[in-house]
Design a protein around this motif. Structure first.
Motif, PDB file in Angstrom:
ATOM      1  N   THR A   1      -7.452   5.924  -3.866  1.00  0.00           N
ATOM      2  CA  THR A   1      -6.094   6.818  -3.721  1.00  0.00           C
ATOM      3  C   THR A   1      -5.935   7.900  -4.740  1.00  0.00           C
ATOM      4  OG1 THR A   1      -5.301   4.793  -2.883  1.00  0.00           O
ATOM      5  CG2 THR A   1      -3.720   6.409  -3.363  1.00  0.00           C
ATOM      6  N   LEU A   2      -6.040   7.630  -5.957  1.00  0.00           N
ATOM      7  CA  LEU A   2      -5.923   8.638  -7.031  1.00  0.00           C
ATOM      8  C   LEU A   2      -6.897   9.550  -6.645  1.00  0.00           C
ATOM      9  CD1 LEU A   2      -4.926   9.704  -9.621  1.00  0.00           C
ATOM     10  CD2 LEU A   2      -6.758   8.365 -10.937  1.00  0.00           C
ATOM     11  N   GLY A   3      -7.988   9.404  -6.391  1.00  0.00           N
ATOM     12  CA  GLY A   3      -9.057  10.785  -5.971  1.00  0.00           C
ATOM     13  C   GLY A   3      -8.567  11.438  -4.699  1.00  0.00           C
TER      14      GLY A   3
ATOM     15  N   ALA B   1     -10.319  -0.926  -7.196  1.00  0.00           N
ATOM     16  CA  ALA B   1     -10.913   0.009  -6.738  1.00  0.00           C
ATOM     17  C   ALA B   1     -10.159   0.927  -5.516  1.00  0.00           C
ATOM     18  CB  ALA B   1     -12.133  -0.571  -6.033  1.00  0.00           C
ATOM     19  N   PHE B   2      -9.192   0.241  -5.030  1.00  0.00           N
ATOM     20  CA  PHE B   2      -8.472   1.039  -3.897  1.00  0.00           C
ATOM     21  C   PHE B   2      -7.346   1.777  -4.788  1.00  0.00           C
ATOM     22  CE2 PHE B   2      -4.621   1.462  -1.247  1.00  0.00           C
ATOM     23  CZ  PHE B   2      -4.903   1.546  -0.056  1.00  0.00           C
ATOM     24  N   ILE B   3      -7.009   1.698  -5.918  1.00  0.00           N
ATOM     25  CA  ILE B   3      -5.934   2.621  -6.526  1.00  0.00           C
ATOM     26  C   ILE B   3      -6.733   3.840  -6.866  1.00  0.00           C
ATOM     27  CG2 ILE B   3      -4.598   2.885  -8.480  1.00  0.00           C
ATOM     28  CD1 ILE B   3      -3.786  -0.250  -8.331  1.00  0.00           C
TER      29      ILE B   3
ATOM     30  N   GLU C   1       0.834  -1.040  -0.076  1.00  0.00           N
ATOM     31  CA  GLU C   1       0.047   0.092   0.133  1.00  0.00           C
ATOM     32  C   GLU C   1       0.856   1.204   0.117  1.00  0.00           C
ATOM     33  OE1 GLU C   1      -3.170   2.212   2.853  1.00  0.00           O
ATOM     34  OE2 GLU C   1      -2.850  -0.003   3.021  1.00  0.00           O
ATOM     35  N   VAL C   2       1.949   1.219   0.660  1.00  0.00           N
ATOM     36  CA  VAL C   2       2.877   2.371   0.775  1.00  0.00           C
ATOM     37  C   VAL C   2       3.368   3.026  -0.530  1.00  0.00           C
ATOM     38  CG1 VAL C   2       4.771   1.200   1.343  1.00  0.00           C
ATOM     39  CG2 VAL C   2       4.553   3.538   2.143  1.00  0.00           C
TER      40      VAL C   2
ATOM     41  N   GLN D   1       1.272   8.115 -12.428  1.00  0.00           N
ATOM     42  CA  GLN D   1       1.558   6.862 -11.883  1.00  0.00           C
ATOM     43  C   GLN D   1       0.437   6.039 -11.535  1.00  0.00           C
ATOM     44  OE1 GLN D   1       4.929   5.006 -11.904  1.00  0.00           O
ATOM     45  NE2 GLN D   1       2.940   3.615 -12.335  1.00  0.00           N
ATOM     46  N   LEU D   2      -0.377   6.737 -10.683  1.00  0.00           N
ATOM     47  CA  LEU D   2      -1.790   5.941 -10.292  1.00  0.00           C
ATOM     48  C   LEU D   2      -2.553   5.587 -11.373  1.00  0.00           C
ATOM     49  CD1 LEU D   2      -2.516   7.688  -6.763  1.00  0.00           C
ATOM     50  CD2 LEU D   2      -1.551   5.140  -7.182  1.00  0.00           C
ATOM     51  N   GLU D   3      -2.584   6.473 -12.388  1.00  0.00           N
ATOM     52  CA  GLU D   3      -3.450   6.448 -13.472  1.00  0.00           C
ATOM     53  C   GLU D   3      -2.974   5.297 -14.416  1.00  0.00           C
ATOM     54  OE1 GLU D   3      -4.850  11.162 -14.119  1.00  0.00           O
ATOM     55  OE2 GLU D   3      -3.213  10.310 -15.190  1.00  0.00           O
TER      56      GLU D   3
END
Length: 277
Positions: free
Chosen positions: A273-275, A268-270, A173-174, A189-191
């Motif tokens: 986190t992006l939001g 869903a978690f990613i 997660e980190v 990066q998350l995208e």
């Protein structure tokens, strides 16, 4: 035109096992220049590079970049013959350990990786990769940074292979929260993770920090499997080829995947986190 020496930053030097190829390309470039009746200084003016760099490329001291070969092809009227040498130099631009890893990845039918400190190299954007190499201590030179970035980006061709290999990644997660390169770099990066995670042959899982049982406490793991049934593993920085040790890695990786969020939950978690980034 650049002054001699000032345009050499970022131009790689060949390693021992690629020296002969780089020198052969340099000799060909020199022959083409001479056939065109151009002295090094005149060719440098046409190319827009320093004369010293022209000499070094022709002597095989510097590895010509792809754009250099394209420009030389046009300037010397080579009709694609010089540009075609880009393929010969494709591997020479990268460090040996990266070339060796890229060869394994090109042959693998299955790759599984657990990363606990930063995002796996195959998942990284160019900006994220560059930021990682730039923060290294002791510091890399700019030339080394550029060379390593290009090498890592070239490995991402694995996503375009056909037939496609099965690729699974487990990320702590980190690694999704650490703003390597800054907030906007992390957002992109998350995208990228969300884009790659939609591929049918790719599964990305997130290992939540609050797990009280975790089989990956010994650090990062990677296992590559090949069509002939053989496999190669990596733990920490060392390669593993002993079948018994690879089976242990596979067992550990399987438990890690079971302990992590499912691929659907992870995407869903990613996205969440992006939001919040």
């Amino acid at each position: 035109m650049s002054v001699d020496g000032t345009d050499e930053e970022g131009w790689g030097s060949p390693e021992e096992e690629t020296q002969a190829v780089v020198e052969a390309v340099g000799r060909q470039l020199k022959l083409w220049r001479q056939a065109a009746g151009l002295r090094p200084a005149e060719f440098a003016a046409v190319m827009g590079y320093g004369e010293n760099l022209i000499y070094k490329i022709e002597r095989g001291v510097r590895i010509p970049r792809p754009e250099y070969l394209d420009k030389a092809d046009e300037a010397l009227g080579a009709a694609g013959k010089i540009a075609a040498m880009k393929k010969d130099l494709e591997q020479a631009r990268y460090p040996k350990k990266v070339r060796d890893l890229a060869k394994l990845e090109a042959l693998a039918v299955e790759l599984g990786a657990y990363s606990n400190h930063n995002l796996h190299g195959l998942l990284q954007t160019r900006e994220y990769t560059k930021a990682l190499f730039e923060m290294r201590r002791p510091a890399y030179s700019q030339e080394e940074v550029e060379r390593l970035v290009e090498a890592r980006m070239a490995r991402e061709s694995i996503f375009e292979r056909s037939p496609a290999p099965a690729l699974t990644f487990v990320q702590e997660e980190v690694t999704l929260c650490r703003p390597v390169g800054g907030r906007m770099v992390l957002r992109r990066q998350l995208e990228r993770l969300l884009e790659v995670g939609q591929l049918r042959n790719v599964e990305i899982q997130v290992m939540p920090t609050d797990r009280d049982d975790h089989a990956g406490m010994d650090g990062r793991i990677q296992v590559l499997k090949f069509a002939d049934g053989s496999a190669v593993g990596q733990a920490g920085n060392g390669p593993i080829s002993d079948p018994k040790e690879i089976r242990i890695l596979e067992l550990r990786y399987g438990i890690i995947r079971a302990q992590a969020l499912t691929p659907r939950e992870s995407l869903a978690f990613i996205e969440k986190t992006l939001g919040e980034t």
